[in-house]
Design a protein around this motif. Structure first.
Motif, PDB file in Angstrom:
ATOM      1  N   ASP A  18      73.267  72.612  71.069  1.00 26.72           N
ATOM      2  CA  ASP A  18      73.991  72.457  72.333  1.00 26.72           C
ATOM      3  C   ASP A  18      75.452  72.828  72.134  1.00 26.72           C
ATOM      4  O   ASP A  18      76.075  72.434  71.142  1.00 26.72           O
ATOM      5  CB  ASP A  18      73.904  71.016  72.851  1.00 26.72           C
ATOM      6  N   ARG A  19      76.005  73.560  73.081  1.00 26.46           N
ATOM      7  CA  ARG A  19      77.441  73.878  73.037  1.00 26.46           C
ATOM      8  C   ARG A  19      78.186  72.824  73.856  1.00 26.46           C
ATOM      9  O   ARG A  19      77.869  72.600  75.023  1.00 26.46           O
ATOM     10  CB  ARG A  19      77.698  75.278  73.603  1.00 26.46           C
ATOM     11  N   TYR A  20      79.166  72.173  73.233  1.00 24.79           N
ATOM     12  CA  TYR A  20      79.872  71.079  73.890  1.00 24.79           C
ATOM     13  C   TYR A  20      81.383  71.304  73.833  1.00 24.79           C
ATOM     14  O   TYR A  20      81.898  72.012  72.966  1.00 24.79           O
ATOM     15  CB  TYR A  20      79.500  69.731  73.259  1.00 24.79           C
ATOM     16  N   VAL A  21      82.091  70.680  74.770  1.00 27.52           N
ATOM     17  CA  VAL A  21      83.537  70.865  74.900  1.00 27.52           C
ATOM     18  C   VAL A  21      84.256  70.011  73.864  1.00 27.52           C
ATOM     19  O   VAL A  21      83.994  68.810  73.729  1.00 27.52           O
ATOM     20  CB  VAL A  21      84.010  70.487  76.316  1.00 27.52           C
ATOM     21  N   THR A  22      85.179  70.641  73.133  1.00 33.09           N
ATOM     22  CA  THR A  22      85.949  69.919  72.123  1.00 33.09           C
ATOM     23  C   THR A  22      87.392  69.675  72.542  1.00 33.09           C
ATOM     24  O   THR A  22      87.989  68.679  72.158  1.00 33.09           O
ATOM     25  CB  THR A  22      85.951  70.692  70.794  1.00 33.09           C
ATOM     26  N   GLU A  23      87.967  70.583  73.337  1.00 36.36           N
ATOM     27  CA  GLU A  23      89.373  70.447  73.730  1.00 36.36           C
ATOM     28  C   GLU A  23      89.508  70.444  75.244  1.00 36.36           C
ATOM     29  O   GLU A  23      88.893  71.237  75.937  1.00 36.36           O
ATOM     30  CB  GLU A  23      90.213  71.583  73.136  1.00 36.36           C
ATOM     31  N   ASN A  24      90.367  69.513  75.727  1.00 37.42           N
ATOM     32  CA  ASN A  24      90.698  69.384  77.153  1.00 37.42           C
ATOM     33  C   ASN A  24      89.498  69.018  78.021  1.00 37.42           C
ATOM     34  O   ASN A  24      89.436  69.378  79.201  1.00 37.42           O
ATOM     35  CB  ASN A  24      91.366  70.661  77.674  1.00 37.42           C
ATOM     36  N   SER A  25      88.576  68.263  77.446  1.00 37.99           N
ATOM     37  CA  SER A  25      87.430  67.812  78.243  1.00 37.99           C
ATOM     38  C   SER A  25      87.855  66.814  79.323  1.00 37.99           C
ATOM     39  O   SER A  25      87.131  66.616  80.305  1.00 37.99           O
ATOM     40  CB  SER A  25      86.373  67.171  77.339  1.00 37.99           C
ATOM     41  N   TYR A  26      89.043  66.214  79.176  1.00 34.83           N
ATOM     42  CA  TYR A  26      89.509  65.255  80.174  1.00 34.83           C
ATOM     43  C   TYR A  26      89.712  65.938  81.540  1.00 34.83           C
ATOM     44  O   TYR A  26      89.626  65.287  82.587  1.00 34.83           O
ATOM     45  CB  TYR A  26      90.805  64.580  79.713  1.00 34.83           C
ATOM     46  N   LEU A  27      89.994  67.260  81.535  1.00 37.07           N
ATOM     47  CA  LEU A  27      90.144  67.981  82.799  1.00 37.07           C
ATOM     48  C   LEU A  27      88.821  68.030  83.554  1.00 37.07           C
ATOM     49  O   LEU A  27      88.764  67.878  84.780  1.00 37.07           O
ATOM     50  CB  LEU A  27      90.640  69.405  82.540  1.00 37.07           C
ATOM     51  N   ILE A  28      87.734  68.221  82.811  1.00 31.42           N
ATOM     52  CA  ILE A  28      86.406  68.256  83.430  1.00 31.42           C
ATOM     53  C   ILE A  28      86.041  66.872  83.955  1.00 31.42           C
ATOM     54  O   ILE A  28      85.552  66.716  85.076  1.00 31.42           O
ATOM     55  CB  ILE A  28      85.362  68.753  82.423  1.00 31.42           C
ATOM     56  N   LYS A  29      86.309  65.861  83.156  1.00 29.19           N
ATOM     57  CA  LYS A  29      86.035  64.491  83.580  1.00 29.19           C
ATOM     58  C   LYS A  29      86.800  64.144  84.852  1.00 29.19           C
ATOM     59  O   LYS A  29      86.239  63.568  85.795  1.00 29.19           O
ATOM     60  CB  LYS A  29      86.411  63.521  82.456  1.00 29.19           C
ATOM     61  N   ALA A  30      88.079  64.514  84.903  1.00 25.30           N
ATOM     62  CA  ALA A  30      88.909  64.199  86.067  1.00 25.30           C
ATOM     63  C   ALA A  30      88.353  64.852  87.324  1.00 25.30           C
ATOM     64  O   ALA A  30      88.321  64.236  88.397  1.00 25.30           O
ATOM     65  CB  ALA A  30      90.344  64.644  85.820  1.00 25.30           C
ATOM     66  N   ASP A  31      87.894  66.081  87.215  1.00 30.75           N
ATOM     67  CA  ASP A  31      87.375  66.760  88.404  1.00 30.75           C
ATOM     68  C   ASP A  31      86.073  66.137  88.879  1.00 30.75           C
ATOM     69  O   ASP A  31      85.851  65.980  90.072  1.00 30.75           O
ATOM     70  CB  ASP A  31      87.164  68.238  88.121  1.00 30.75           C
ATOM     71  N   ILE A  32      85.200  65.771  87.940  1.00 30.57           N
ATOM     72  CA  ILE A  32      83.932  65.137  88.319  1.00 30.57           C
ATOM     73  C   ILE A  32      84.216  63.837  89.057  1.00 30.57           C
ATOM     74  O   ILE A  32      83.599  63.537  90.085  1.00 30.57           O
ATOM     75  CB  ILE A  32      83.062  64.895  87.077  1.00 30.57           C
ATOM     76  N   GLU A  33      85.161  63.063  88.557  1.00 30.22           N
ATOM     77  CA  GLU A  33      85.462  61.771  89.181  1.00 30.22           C
ATOM     78  C   GLU A  33      86.108  61.951  90.552  1.00 30.22           C
ATOM     79  O   GLU A  33      85.807  61.210  91.491  1.00 30.22           O
ATOM     80  CB  GLU A  33      86.363  60.959  88.255  1.00 30.22           C
ATOM     81  N   LYS A  34      87.004  62.951  90.683  1.00 30.91           N
ATOM     82  CA  LYS A  34      87.684  63.154  91.962  1.00 30.91           C
ATOM     83  C   LYS A  34      86.776  63.783  93.006  1.00 30.91           C
ATOM     84  O   LYS A  34      86.895  63.510  94.194  1.00 30.91           O
ATOM     85  CB  LYS A  34      88.920  64.039  91.760  1.00 30.91           C
ATOM     86  N   SER A  35      85.854  64.625  92.556  1.00 35.96           N
ATOM     87  CA  SER A  35      84.995  65.335  93.500  1.00 35.96           C
ATOM     88  C   SER A  35      83.853  64.490  94.029  1.00 35.96           C
ATOM     89  O   SER A  35      83.183  64.863  94.980  1.00 35.96           O
ATOM     90  CB  SER A  35      84.427  66.596  92.836  1.00 35.96           C
ATOM     91  N   GLY A  36      83.598  63.344  93.380  1.00 36.03           N
ATOM     92  CA  GLY A  36      82.477  62.515  93.788  1.00 36.03           C
ATOM     93  C   GLY A  36      81.188  62.877  93.093  1.00 36.03           C
ATOM     94  O   GLY A  36      80.147  62.302  93.389  1.00 36.03           O
TER      95      GLY A  36
END
Length: 415
Positions: free
Chosen positions: A392-410
């Motif tokens: 599996d390819r997973y995010v190592t850097e700046n994953s907090y940006l993805i988390k923030a968008d998921i939380e804000k978008s619902g």
């Protein structure tokens, strides 16, 4: 890019996440029972039990993931013309991001009056769903998307945001102990220069602080015995850190110059009796001072001397650019064991999300949460017991940006 500029860029980028380049994928919050909730991109028709209604002619299926106080499981109510059907054959396929398909067969539960899916529906509850009903020799199918914890990011915008990935795979968990000490010059890298034949110092070629090469002239001496002159040369390359002579003086047998070479230093780490059994020559050690780190090996272990209650473990620090100085307080992370494990992730990839610790996997331009069950950690990497697959390819850097968008978008699908 300067540090202030980069901070401003990331702040602006986080404001743009849910509006432009991150496109949150829709999910069906109504498909979950118990405490599931959240926003819905498209209104889903619900049945009396809170599940998604699927209709074809006079045939109706209400499908629900129920998890209140239980491991998540599918439940389904099947009816025709409003009358419950007890002898239908029902199955569900869940295609997850990356192509893995979960097959969920159902059995009729006469005690509860619904069909129960076999096995737990593992998180995340994000998949393309295919539902099939077999009744009286006829087959009816439905397909729909039920996505959560998922966003899309173009390759160009991911690069601008500094989002980087790695491939999950086997690795090594290192157990270590921390020792403290300081840096010191390697005793073999100091030279005290004396005159071979005592006499008068006729000239001085080098000053305190000068850098010299091996064989370079330091001074000229006239021997008292032969009255012949000879050059006093540097026996090693390095820096003159002490000078005890001047032109016209008698050299005698004293030290005239002291030269030190700082291209290689020692880390001298204190090993107290409680740690002595864990430390030995040949062990790997990471020397840390502030933001500087050097990976080395313990080359010697000796008593501290002068009645000190500790031993001294020495490790070499290569210092060709003079980034390290002597008498610098350091920590030494000494590796005491190395345990290979089937699957690890980098600690910087881990993010808290709902009640889980997650990483974000990447498939094409799509990113999605993966809740993990974790094992041992050494501060740099952590063992993964479940929730992720090798490759599996997973995010190592700046994953907090993805988390923030998921939380804000619902798209987080609040549990």
């Amino acid at each position: 890019m300067s540090k202030p500029t980069k901070v401003i860029w990331l702040a602006m980028l986080s404001l743009l996440l849910s509006g432009f380049w991150l496109a949150p994928l829709s999910f069906a919050s109504g498909d979950h029972g118990g405490s599931h909730g959240g926003h819905n991109a498209h209104e889903v028709e619900k049945g009396p039990n809170g599940g998604r209604l699927l209709k074809e002619g006079d045939l109706t299926v209400e499908l629900l993931i129920y998890e209140s106080g239980l491991s998540p499981e599918f439940r389904a109510w099947v009816s025709r013309d409003g009358k419950p059907l007890e002898n239908a054959r029902l199955s569900v396929e869940l295609e997850r991001l990356g192509g893995h398909v979960d097959q969920i067969p159902f059995t009729w539960d006469s005690n509860t009056g619904y069909y129960r899916g076999e096995g737990m529906v593992r998180e995340p509850h994000s998949f393309n769903v295919a539902v099939s009903i077999f009744y009286n020799g006829e087959r009816t199918d439905w397909n729909f998307e039920s996505h959560e914890g998922r966003v899309q990011i173009t390759k160009q915008m991911a690069e601008k945001a500094g989002i980087k990935t790695a491939v999950a795979g086997p690795g090594t968990i290192k157990q270590s102990v921390t020792l403290y000490g300081k840096t010191a010059i390697d005793h073999r890298s100091i030279s005290h220069v004396r005159a071979r034949y005592p006499g008068t110092v006729l000239s001085i070629e080098k000053a305190l602080g000068d850098l010299v090469e091996k064989g370079e002239k330091l001074a000229t001496i006239e021997s008292n015995d032969s009255l012949q002159t000879y050059p006093l040369v540097a026996p090693i390359s390095g820096q003159i850190i002490d000078k005890q002579t001047s032109r016209g003086e008698f050299s005698g047998e004293r030290v005239l110059f002291t030269i030190a070479n700082y291209s290689q230093l020692w880390a001298e780490l204190q090993v107290f009796p409680t740690r002595r059994g864990q430390i030995s020559r040949g062990q790997k050690v990471s020397i840390v001072a502030g933001d500087r780190t050097f990976d080395s090996t313990i080359t010697s272990l000796a008593p501290g001397g002068n009645g000190q209650p500790f031993a001294i473990a020495r490790a070499v620090i290569e210092n060709p650019n003079d980034l390290w100085t002597t008498d610098l307080m350091v920590q030494g992370q000494v590796v005491t064991s190395e345990n290979p494990v089937p699957l690890i992730v980098e600690n910087r990839a881990l993010q808290p999300f709902r009640q889980w610790t997650v990483v974000f996997i990447k498939v094409g331009d799509t990113y999605e949460i993966r809740p993990l069950k974790l094992g041992r950690s050494d501060g740099n990497v952590t063992e993964v017991l479940s929730g992720l697959n090798v490759g599996d390819r997973y995010v190592t850097e700046n994953s907090y940006l993805i988390k923030a968008d998921i939380e804000k978008s619902g798209a987080a699908h609040n549990h």
